[in-house]
Design a protein around this motif. Structure first.
Motif, PDB file in Angstrom:
ATOM      1  N   MET A   1       4.602 -42.265  29.814  1.00  0.00           N
ATOM      2  CA  MET A   1       4.677 -41.406  28.638  1.00  0.00           C
ATOM      3  C   MET A   1       3.532 -41.664  27.676  1.00  0.00           C
ATOM      4  O   MET A   1       3.524 -41.133  26.571  1.00  0.00           O
ATOM      5  N   ILE A   2       2.568 -42.430  28.076  1.00  0.00           N
ATOM      6  CA  ILE A   2       1.538 -42.884  27.145  1.00  0.00           C
ATOM      7  C   ILE A   2       0.683 -41.742  26.633  1.00  0.00           C
ATOM      8  O   ILE A   2       0.013 -41.874  25.614  1.00  0.00           O
ATOM      9  N   ARG A   3       0.674 -40.606  27.320  1.00  0.00           N
ATOM     10  CA  ARG A   3      -0.103 -39.454  26.886  1.00  0.00           C
ATOM     11  C   ARG A   3       0.715 -38.484  26.039  1.00  0.00           C
ATOM     12  O   ARG A   3       0.197 -37.461  25.597  1.00  0.00           O
ATOM     13  N   VAL A   4       1.957 -38.812  25.791  1.00  0.00           N
ATOM     14  CA  VAL A   4       2.872 -37.900  25.099  1.00  0.00           C
ATOM     15  C   VAL A   4       2.951 -38.254  23.621  1.00  0.00           C
ATOM     16  O   VAL A   4       3.389 -39.354  23.264  1.00  0.00           O
ATOM     17  N   PRO A   5       2.553 -37.343  22.736  1.00  0.00           N
ATOM     18  CA  PRO A   5       2.532 -37.663  21.300  1.00  0.00           C
ATOM     19  C   PRO A   5       3.878 -38.089  20.736  1.00  0.00           C
ATOM     20  O   PRO A   5       3.928 -38.954  19.859  1.00  0.00           O
ATOM     21  N   SER A   6       4.958 -37.546  21.229  1.00  0.00           N
ATOM     22  CA  SER A   6       6.275 -37.843  20.660  1.00  0.00           C
ATOM     23  C   SER A   6       6.721 -39.273  20.931  1.00  0.00           C
ATOM     24  O   SER A   6       7.700 -39.731  20.333  1.00  0.00           O
ATOM     25  N   THR A   7       6.033 -39.981  21.806  1.00  0.00           N
ATOM     26  CA  THR A   7       6.392 -41.374  22.079  1.00  0.00           C
ATOM     27  C   THR A   7       5.690 -42.348  21.139  1.00  0.00           C
ATOM     28  O   THR A   7       5.891 -43.551  21.242  1.00  0.00           O
ATOM     29  N   TYR A   8       4.885 -41.823  20.240  1.00  0.00           N
ATOM     30  CA  TYR A   8       4.185 -42.653  19.263  1.00  0.00           C
ATOM     31  C   TYR A   8       4.941 -42.617  17.937  1.00  0.00           C
ATOM     32  O   TYR A   8       5.313 -41.542  17.451  1.00  0.00           O
ATOM     33  N   GLN A   9       5.146 -43.786  17.363  1.00  0.00           N
ATOM     34  CA  GLN A   9       6.021 -43.900  16.202  1.00  0.00           C
ATOM     35  C   GLN A   9       5.252 -43.922  14.869  1.00  0.00           C
ATOM     36  O   GLN A   9       5.799 -43.582  13.837  1.00  0.00           O
ATOM     37  N   TYR A  10       4.015 -44.362  14.919  1.00  0.00           N
ATOM     38  CA  TYR A  10       3.233 -44.440  13.689  1.00  0.00           C
ATOM     39  C   TYR A  10       1.918 -43.696  13.882  1.00  0.00           C
ATOM     40  O   TYR A  10       1.280 -43.815  14.934  1.00  0.00           O
ATOM     41  N   TRP A  11       1.528 -42.966  12.846  1.00  0.00           N
ATOM     42  CA  TRP A  11       0.320 -42.160  12.909  1.00  0.00           C
ATOM     43  C   TRP A  11      -0.575 -42.424  11.702  1.00  0.00           C
ATOM     44  O   TRP A  11      -0.077 -42.605  10.576  1.00  0.00           O
ATOM     45  N   GLY A  12      -1.871 -42.424  11.960  1.00  0.00           N
ATOM     46  CA  GLY A  12      -2.832 -42.479  10.872  1.00  0.00           C
ATOM     47  C   GLY A  12      -3.032 -41.103  10.270  1.00  0.00           C
ATOM     48  O   GLY A  12      -2.497 -40.099  10.769  1.00  0.00           O
ATOM     49  N   GLN A  13      -3.829 -41.035   9.238  1.00  0.00           N
ATOM     50  CA  GLN A  13      -3.987 -39.794   8.488  1.00  0.00           C
ATOM     51  C   GLN A  13      -4.985 -38.830   9.121  1.00  0.00           C
ATOM     52  O   GLN A  13      -5.037 -37.679   8.744  1.00  0.00           O
ATOM     53  N   GLY A  14      -5.747 -39.283  10.078  1.00  0.00           N
ATOM     54  CA  GLY A  14      -6.727 -38.427  10.727  1.00  0.00           C
ATOM     55  C   GLY A  14      -8.098 -38.523  10.095  1.00  0.00           C
ATOM     56  O   GLY A  14      -8.242 -38.740   8.890  1.00  0.00           O
ATOM     57  N   THR A  15      -9.093 -38.357  10.935  1.00  0.00           N
ATOM     58  CA  THR A  15     -10.479 -38.343  10.467  1.00  0.00           C
ATOM     59  C   THR A  15     -11.187 -37.172  11.153  1.00  0.00           C
ATOM     60  O   THR A  15     -11.031 -36.964  12.358  1.00  0.00           O
ATOM     61  N   LEU A  16     -11.935 -36.407  10.382  1.00  0.00           N
ATOM     62  CA  LEU A  16     -12.534 -35.182  10.885  1.00  0.00           C
ATOM     63  C   LEU A  16     -13.865 -35.470  11.578  1.00  0.00           C
ATOM     64  O   LEU A  16     -14.738 -36.125  11.002  1.00  0.00           O
ATOM     65  N   VAL A  17     -13.984 -34.954  12.777  1.00  0.00           N
ATOM     66  CA  VAL A  17     -15.232 -34.998  13.525  1.00  0.00           C
ATOM     67  C   VAL A  17     -15.726 -33.564  13.694  1.00  0.00           C
ATOM     68  O   VAL A  17     -15.002 -32.716  14.218  1.00  0.00           O
ATOM     69  N   THR A  18     -16.937 -33.321  13.252  1.00  0.00           N
ATOM     70  CA  THR A  18     -17.537 -32.001  13.381  1.00  0.00           C
ATOM     71  C   THR A  18     -18.824 -32.135  14.171  1.00  0.00           C
ATOM     72  O   THR A  18     -19.710 -32.903  13.796  1.00  0.00           O
ATOM     73  N   VAL A  19     -18.909 -31.399  15.269  1.00  0.00           N
ATOM     74  CA  VAL A  19     -20.085 -31.445  16.122  1.00  0.00           C
ATOM     75  C   VAL A  19     -20.794 -30.099  16.016  1.00  0.00           C
ATOM     76  O   VAL A  19     -20.226 -29.061  16.361  1.00  0.00           O
ATOM     77  N   SER A  20     -22.015 -30.134  15.546  1.00  0.00           N
ATOM     78  CA  SER A  20     -22.783 -28.901  15.369  1.00  0.00           C
ATOM     79  C   SER A  20     -23.628 -28.628  16.604  1.00  0.00           C
ATOM     80  O   SER A  20     -24.085 -29.550  17.279  1.00  0.00           O
ATOM     81  N   SER A  21     -23.815 -27.360  16.873  1.00  0.00           N
ATOM     82  CA  SER A  21     -24.598 -26.981  18.062  1.00  0.00           C
ATOM     83  C   SER A  21     -26.081 -26.869  17.744  1.00  0.00           C
ATOM     84  O   SER A  21     -26.496 -26.930  16.603  1.00  0.00           O
TER      85      SER A  21
END
Length: 125
Positions: free
Chosen positions: A105-125
């Motif tokens: 289940m390691i690829r399943v998001p619902s099996t994760y109990q704690y989450w960080g706030q997220g960091t934005l990655v923007t890749v320009s062409s």
């Protein structure tokens, strides 16, 4: 437990970034740490994960070879090295902690109990 993800930013296609995620508690017991991402208008998707004990790694098939997940137990930090970035890698990247120890289940998001706030990655062409 709080997870703090950082290291995102703007990068040109072909470039690299390294994301980091630190846990607030050193004694925090976890089975694995994962990285997920959500691109604009898309569902959240699995990127990579690493077992905290032993360091086994798991990747989304489409990202294998370009992304590398690692951890530094002494620093209580997990990393995501992203190389050869493409515009389609643009997303908010989240780190998460999985406490339950089910490798299937390691690829399943619902099996994760704690989450960080997220960091934005923007890749320009």
């Amino acid at each position: 437990v709080q997870l703090q993800a950082y290291g995102g930013g703007l990068v040109q296609a072909g470039g690299s970034l390294r994301l980091s995620c630190a846990a607030s508690e050193r004694s925090f017991s976890r089975y694995a740490m994962g990285w997920f991402r959500r691109a604009p208008g898309k569902e959240r998707e699995f990127v990579a994960a690493i077992k905290w004990s032993g360091g086994s790694t798991y990747y989304a098939d489409s990202l294998k070879g370009r992304f590398t997940v690692s951890r530094d137990s002494a620093k209580n930090t997990v990393y995501l090295q992203m190389n050869s970035l493409k515009p389609e890698d643009t997303a908010v990247y989240y780190c998460a902690a999985n406490l339950r120890g089910i490798v299937s289940m390691i690829r399943v998001p619902s099996t994760y109990q704690y989450w960080g706030q997220g960091t934005l990655v923007t890749v320009s062409s």
